[in-house]
Design a protein around this motif. Structure first.
Motif, PDB file in Angstrom:
ATOM      1  N   ALA A   1      49.812  33.179  28.864  1.00  0.00           N
ATOM      2  CA  ALA A   1      48.583  32.389  28.865  1.00  0.00           C
ATOM      3  C   ALA A   1      48.513  31.500  30.098  1.00  0.00           C
ATOM      4  CB  ALA A   1      48.488  31.553  27.588  1.00  0.00           C
ATOM      5  N   HIS A   2      49.627  30.918  30.487  1.00  0.00           N
ATOM      6  CA  HIS A   2      49.674  30.053  31.671  1.00  0.00           C
ATOM      7  C   HIS A   2      49.350  30.861  32.928  1.00  0.00           C
ATOM      8  CE1 HIS A   2      51.284  27.345  34.739  1.00  0.00           C
ATOM      9  NE2 HIS A   2      51.062  26.376  33.855  1.00  0.00           N
ATOM     10  N   ASP A   3      49.924  32.049  33.036  1.00  0.00           N
ATOM     11  CA  ASP A   3      49.637  32.909  34.184  1.00  0.00           C
ATOM     12  C   ASP A   3      48.153  33.262  34.252  1.00  0.00           C
ATOM     13  OD1 ASP A   3      52.291  32.876  34.952  1.00  0.00           O
ATOM     14  OD2 ASP A   3      52.743  34.858  34.106  1.00  0.00           O
ATOM     15  N   LEU A   4      47.567  33.591  33.104  1.00  0.00           N
ATOM     16  CA  LEU A   4      46.138  33.916  33.067  1.00  0.00           C
ATOM     17  C   LEU A   4      45.286  32.708  33.459  1.00  0.00           C
ATOM     18  CD1 LEU A   4      46.021  36.065  29.821  1.00  0.00           C
ATOM     19  CD2 LEU A   4      45.622  36.872  32.162  1.00  0.00           C
ATOM     20  N   ALA A   5      45.682  31.534  32.998  1.00  0.00           N
ATOM     21  CA  ALA A   5      44.933  30.318  33.335  1.00  0.00           C
ATOM     22  C   ALA A   5      45.029  30.027  34.834  1.00  0.00           C
ATOM     23  CB  ALA A   5      45.454  29.136  32.517  1.00  0.00           C
ATOM     24  N   GLU A   6      46.185  30.260  35.419  1.00  0.00           N
ATOM     25  CA  GLU A   6      46.339  30.085  36.871  1.00  0.00           C
ATOM     26  C   GLU A   6      45.441  31.067  37.623  1.00  0.00           C
ATOM     27  OE1 GLU A   6      48.076  27.992  38.768  1.00  0.00           O
ATOM     28  OE2 GLU A   6      49.306  26.966  37.293  1.00  0.00           O
ATOM     29  N   GLN A   7      45.387  32.303  37.148  1.00  0.00           N
ATOM     30  CA  GLN A   7      44.508  33.299  37.760  1.00  0.00           C
ATOM     31  C   GLN A   7      43.043  32.874  37.637  1.00  0.00           C
ATOM     32  OE1 GLN A   7      45.253  37.347  36.397  1.00  0.00           O
ATOM     33  NE2 GLN A   7      47.435  36.879  36.226  1.00  0.00           N
ATOM     34  N   ALA A   8      42.699  32.276  36.495  1.00  0.00           N
ATOM     35  CA  ALA A   8      41.336  31.795  36.287  1.00  0.00           C
ATOM     36  C   ALA A   8      40.982  30.718  37.307  1.00  0.00           C
ATOM     37  CB  ALA A   8      41.168  31.261  34.861  1.00  0.00           C
ATOM     38  N   LEU A   9      41.911  29.817  37.565  1.00  0.00           N
ATOM     39  CA  LEU A   9      41.672  28.777  38.567  1.00  0.00           C
ATOM     40  C   LEU A   9      41.453  29.386  39.944  1.00  0.00           C
ATOM     41  CD1 LEU A   9      44.278  26.086  37.503  1.00  0.00           C
ATOM     42  CD2 LEU A   9      41.799  25.996  37.211  1.00  0.00           C
ATOM     43  N   ASP A  10      42.244  30.389  40.274  1.00  0.00           N
ATOM     44  CA  ASP A  10      42.081  31.067  41.561  1.00  0.00           C
ATOM     45  C   ASP A  10      40.713  31.729  41.664  1.00  0.00           C
ATOM     46  OD1 ASP A  10      44.639  30.293  42.314  1.00  0.00           O
ATOM     47  OD2 ASP A  10      45.551  32.237  41.812  1.00  0.00           O
ATOM     48  N   LYS A  11      40.290  32.400  40.594  1.00  0.00           N
ATOM     49  CA  LYS A  11      38.982  33.068  40.596  1.00  0.00           C
ATOM     50  C   LYS A  11      37.856  32.044  40.717  1.00  0.00           C
ATOM     51  CE  LYS A  11      40.235  37.306  40.403  1.00  0.00           C
ATOM     52  NZ  LYS A  11      39.985  38.200  41.531  1.00  0.00           N
ATOM     53  N   ALA A  12      38.010  30.927  40.026  1.00  0.00           N
ATOM     54  CA  ALA A  12      36.992  29.873  40.112  1.00  0.00           C
ATOM     55  C   ALA A  12      36.912  29.341  41.539  1.00  0.00           C
ATOM     56  CB  ALA A  12      37.304  28.751  39.131  1.00  0.00           C
ATOM     57  N   ALA A  13      38.057  29.147  42.165  1.00  0.00           N
ATOM     58  CA  ALA A  13      38.087  28.656  43.548  1.00  0.00           C
ATOM     59  C   ALA A  13      37.454  29.662  44.504  1.00  0.00           C
ATOM     60  CB  ALA A  13      39.519  28.360  43.968  1.00  0.00           C
ATOM     61  N   ASP A  14      37.563  30.944  44.169  1.00  0.00           N
ATOM     62  CA  ASP A  14      36.969  32.000  44.986  1.00  0.00           C
ATOM     63  C   ASP A  14      35.482  32.185  44.712  1.00  0.00           C
ATOM     64  OD1 ASP A  14      39.427  32.515  46.154  1.00  0.00           O
ATOM     65  OD2 ASP A  14      39.879  34.233  44.850  1.00  0.00           O
ATOM     66  N   GLY A  15      34.958  31.454  43.714  1.00  0.00           N
ATOM     67  CA  GLY A  15      33.537  31.543  43.386  1.00  0.00           C
ATOM     68  C   GLY A  15      33.189  32.577  42.338  1.00  0.00           C
ATOM     69  N   ASP A  16      34.179  33.177  41.699  1.00  0.00           N
ATOM     70  CA  ASP A  16      33.938  34.194  40.679  1.00  0.00           C
ATOM     71  C   ASP A  16      34.016  33.553  39.290  1.00  0.00           C
ATOM     72  OD1 ASP A  16      33.749  36.460  39.103  1.00  0.00           O
ATOM     73  OD2 ASP A  16      35.257  37.599  40.224  1.00  0.00           O
ATOM     74  N   ALA A  17      32.966  32.828  38.938  1.00  0.00           N
ATOM     75  CA  ALA A  17      32.951  32.076  37.680  1.00  0.00           C
ATOM     76  C   ALA A  17      33.052  32.981  36.466  1.00  0.00           C
ATOM     77  CB  ALA A  17      31.694  31.224  37.603  1.00  0.00           C
ATOM     78  N   ARG A  18      32.411  34.133  36.503  1.00  0.00           N
ATOM     79  CA  ARG A  18      32.451  35.039  35.348  1.00  0.00           C
ATOM     80  C   ARG A  18      33.879  35.503  35.071  1.00  0.00           C
ATOM     81  NH1 ARG A  18      28.252  39.694  35.060  1.00  0.00           N
ATOM     82  NH2 ARG A  18      27.058  37.949  34.248  1.00  0.00           N
ATOM     83  N   LYS A  19      34.582  35.934  36.096  1.00  0.00           N
ATOM     84  CA  LYS A  19      35.966  36.387  35.920  1.00  0.00           C
ATOM     85  C   LYS A  19      36.856  35.220  35.488  1.00  0.00           C
ATOM     86  CE  LYS A  19      39.308  39.393  36.136  1.00  0.00           C
ATOM     87  NZ  LYS A  19      39.432  40.437  35.132  1.00  0.00           N
ATOM     88  N   ALA A  20      36.603  34.037  36.043  1.00  0.00           N
ATOM     89  CA  ALA A  20      37.376  32.852  35.659  1.00  0.00           C
ATOM     90  C   ALA A  20      37.200  32.565  34.169  1.00  0.00           C
ATOM     91  CB  ALA A  20      36.946  31.645  36.486  1.00  0.00           C
ATOM     92  N   ARG A  21      35.959  32.615  33.686  1.00  0.00           N
ATOM     93  CA  ARG A  21      35.703  32.377  32.254  1.00  0.00           C
ATOM     94  C   ARG A  21      36.395  33.425  31.393  1.00  0.00           C
ATOM     95  NH1 ARG A  21      30.611  30.911  34.039  1.00  0.00           N
ATOM     96  NH2 ARG A  21      29.804  33.010  33.696  1.00  0.00           N
TER      97      ARG A  21
END
Length: 71
Positions: free
Chosen positions: A14-34
């Motif tokens: 879960a922590h790894d997935l949450a870190e990936q979500a932060l990266d996607k959000a920083a890249d502007g991919d809000a849908r993938k982050a969610r």
């Protein structure tokens, strides 16, 4: 010191997935982050609280360096 919960494979995933979500959000991919954060929360419902705590700690560290230069 890590708790038994924090040492569990589920928590680590879960922590790894949450870190990936932060990266996607920083890249502007809000849908993938969610999508990633929802998947992380389905594995570990407490992961949002932990990530918020980590972000606050990181912000405090960053704030200490505002206005400082490397000399």
């Amino acid at each position: 010191m890590a708790t038994r919960h924090e040492d569990s494979p589920e928590h680590k995933k879960a922590h790894d997935l949450a870190e990936q979500a932060l990266d996607k959000a920083a890249d502007g991919d809000a849908r993938k982050a969610r999508d990633l954060i929802e998947k992380a929360k389905s594995i570990d419902p407490k992961i949002g609280e932990e990530m918020a705590r980590e972000a606050a700690e990181d912000q405090k560290k960053a704030d200490k360096f505002v206005g400082k230069t490397d000399r």
